[in-house]
Design a protein around this motif. Sequence first.
Motif, PDB file in Angstrom:
ATOM      1  N   ALA A 243     -29.529   9.762 -43.047  1.00  9.02           N
ATOM      2  CA  ALA A 243     -28.782   8.512 -42.917  1.00  9.02           C
ATOM      3  C   ALA A 243     -29.119   7.824 -41.593  1.00  9.02           C
ATOM      4  O   ALA A 243     -29.317   6.611 -41.536  1.00  9.02           O
ATOM      5  CB  ALA A 243     -27.284   8.789 -43.014  1.00  9.02           C
ATOM      6  N   GLU A 244     -29.212   8.612 -40.545  1.00  9.51           N
ATOM      7  CA  GLU A 244     -29.472   8.049 -39.219  1.00  9.51           C
ATOM      8  C   GLU A 244     -30.827   7.350 -39.164  1.00  9.51           C
ATOM      9  O   GLU A 244     -30.977   6.304 -38.533  1.00  9.51           O
ATOM     10  CB  GLU A 244     -29.423   9.173 -38.180  1.00  9.51           C
ATOM     11  N   TYR A 245     -31.814   7.926 -39.824  1.00  8.83           N
ATOM     12  CA  TYR A 245     -33.188   7.395 -39.727  1.00  8.83           C
ATOM     13  C   TYR A 245     -33.601   6.557 -40.933  1.00  8.83           C
ATOM     14  O   TYR A 245     -34.777   6.203 -41.066  1.00  8.83           O
ATOM     15  CB  TYR A 245     -34.179   8.542 -39.508  1.00  8.83           C
ATOM     16  N   GLN A 246     -32.630   6.231 -41.777  1.00  7.96           N
ATOM     17  CA  GLN A 246     -32.912   5.417 -42.963  1.00  7.96           C
ATOM     18  C   GLN A 246     -33.716   4.175 -42.574  1.00  7.96           C
ATOM     19  O   GLN A 246     -33.328   3.420 -41.686  1.00  7.96           O
ATOM     20  CB  GLN A 246     -31.568   4.999 -43.592  1.00  7.96           C
ATOM     21  N   GLY A 247     -34.837   3.974 -43.238  1.00  7.40           N
ATOM     22  CA  GLY A 247     -35.648   2.792 -42.968  1.00  7.40           C
ATOM     23  C   GLY A 247     -36.559   2.919 -41.749  1.00  7.40           C
ATOM     24  O   GLY A 247     -37.386   2.043 -41.494  1.00  7.40           O
TER      25      GLY A 247
END
Lengths: 338, 83
Positions: A243-247
């Motif tokens: 979630a933190e590094y999404q994208g």
Amino acid sequence: MDTLAEDKNLVRLTNPGPDDELRQAVRGANCDDYQSPLFIAWQINSACNLGCLHCCQEAGRSLPDELTRKEALDLCTQIADLNVPYMAISGGEPLLCPYLFEVSKLLKSSDVSLKIETNGEFIDEQTAKRFADLKLRSIQISVDGVTAEAHETLRKAGNWEKAIAACKYLTKYGVILEVVFVPAKFNIHQVGDAVDQAYTLGAYGFYTGKTMRIGRAAKNWDILCPSEQEYEKFLEILKAKEAEYQGRMKIYYYPYDIIEELKYRLEYPSTSLMVLPNGKVKMAGPLPFICGDLRKESLKQVWQNYKKAWKNPEVIEFTKKVIDDPKLVAEANNWRQI
Amino acid sequence: MNFSEHTKIRKEKFGTVVFDTLTEKIFITDQIGADVLGLIEQGKDLPEILSTLTASYDGDSQAIEKDVVEFIEQLKSNDIVTV
């Protein structure tokens, strides 16, 4: 690679594993319908400078009957002729193969998307530039912690600083970098920091999953295997990092163990082949069965052999035995022709 | 409109496989989808694609347009094609 998809809807297929929702979405093609593999994993050699505790291939020394340069280049031509779109070359340590760059160039010129999986210790600045010039799909480096101690406990004779330096050289020259982390008792607690480290190094993706009890991993299982509680925490951290590094960075973790994988593969064999350094073709990592020999048969024929092999009663029976008694995965490197 | 660098396309008996080898996503499409992909490969833009398909297929041209535009949007949103 899995081959199951809804009509025009894009569905993630790569190793979705025993996902009931995805299975329900399945209709249509399975590997039987494919004219050739979608993916080939090629162990180009068995020589390695390291003695990793978890090595599925038990790499270290060359096999006595590895493919020659000429045979390897011929294989590349067959791969191109069959329009195989995607490949990964590993070893052993593939940079110890004297014709690695020649093979890579030939595959690239044949429009095959190629990933090279390496410990990175032979990637200096000049080598990184060579890879950059080839414009391959990616280079995957194993980095098993944020400390030398963690990494080098797993990668016997390894050098964490060299692996990190390799990552930096590759991203400096615009190579797509992927980082692989193998969890063990002594480094699993570093996974969150390892994800952050991969991002700082400019990685496109961070890959991990449960350690497979094959080869040297099976022999070192007592000192390697994290506990179920440690794996639960590991997966929680990975979900949070995803979630933190999404994208920004792809984080991929395969949550299933080898037995779940085998249950799934009995029903949905992968649309891929595993080529060993001597040209023999293995059905799957956890199984000992050889379904072809590229010295004696064409790649096209071996692909037909592979599809039939998954229906072979001996294969099915043995796979079910392994599912019931996971210790039998220790047979994985006792190859036998099917 | 071009295919992205890591996109590979292969025809099979059952349809056409579109494989983004970087993200490792696989996509299977039917004959119309294959025709659209073929026209993209030839470097055709959207109006040319619509014109070619409307001439090739029976059916309401607006319905064909809607279907093709939706398909191409999906290809774009999944980084299969770039504009």
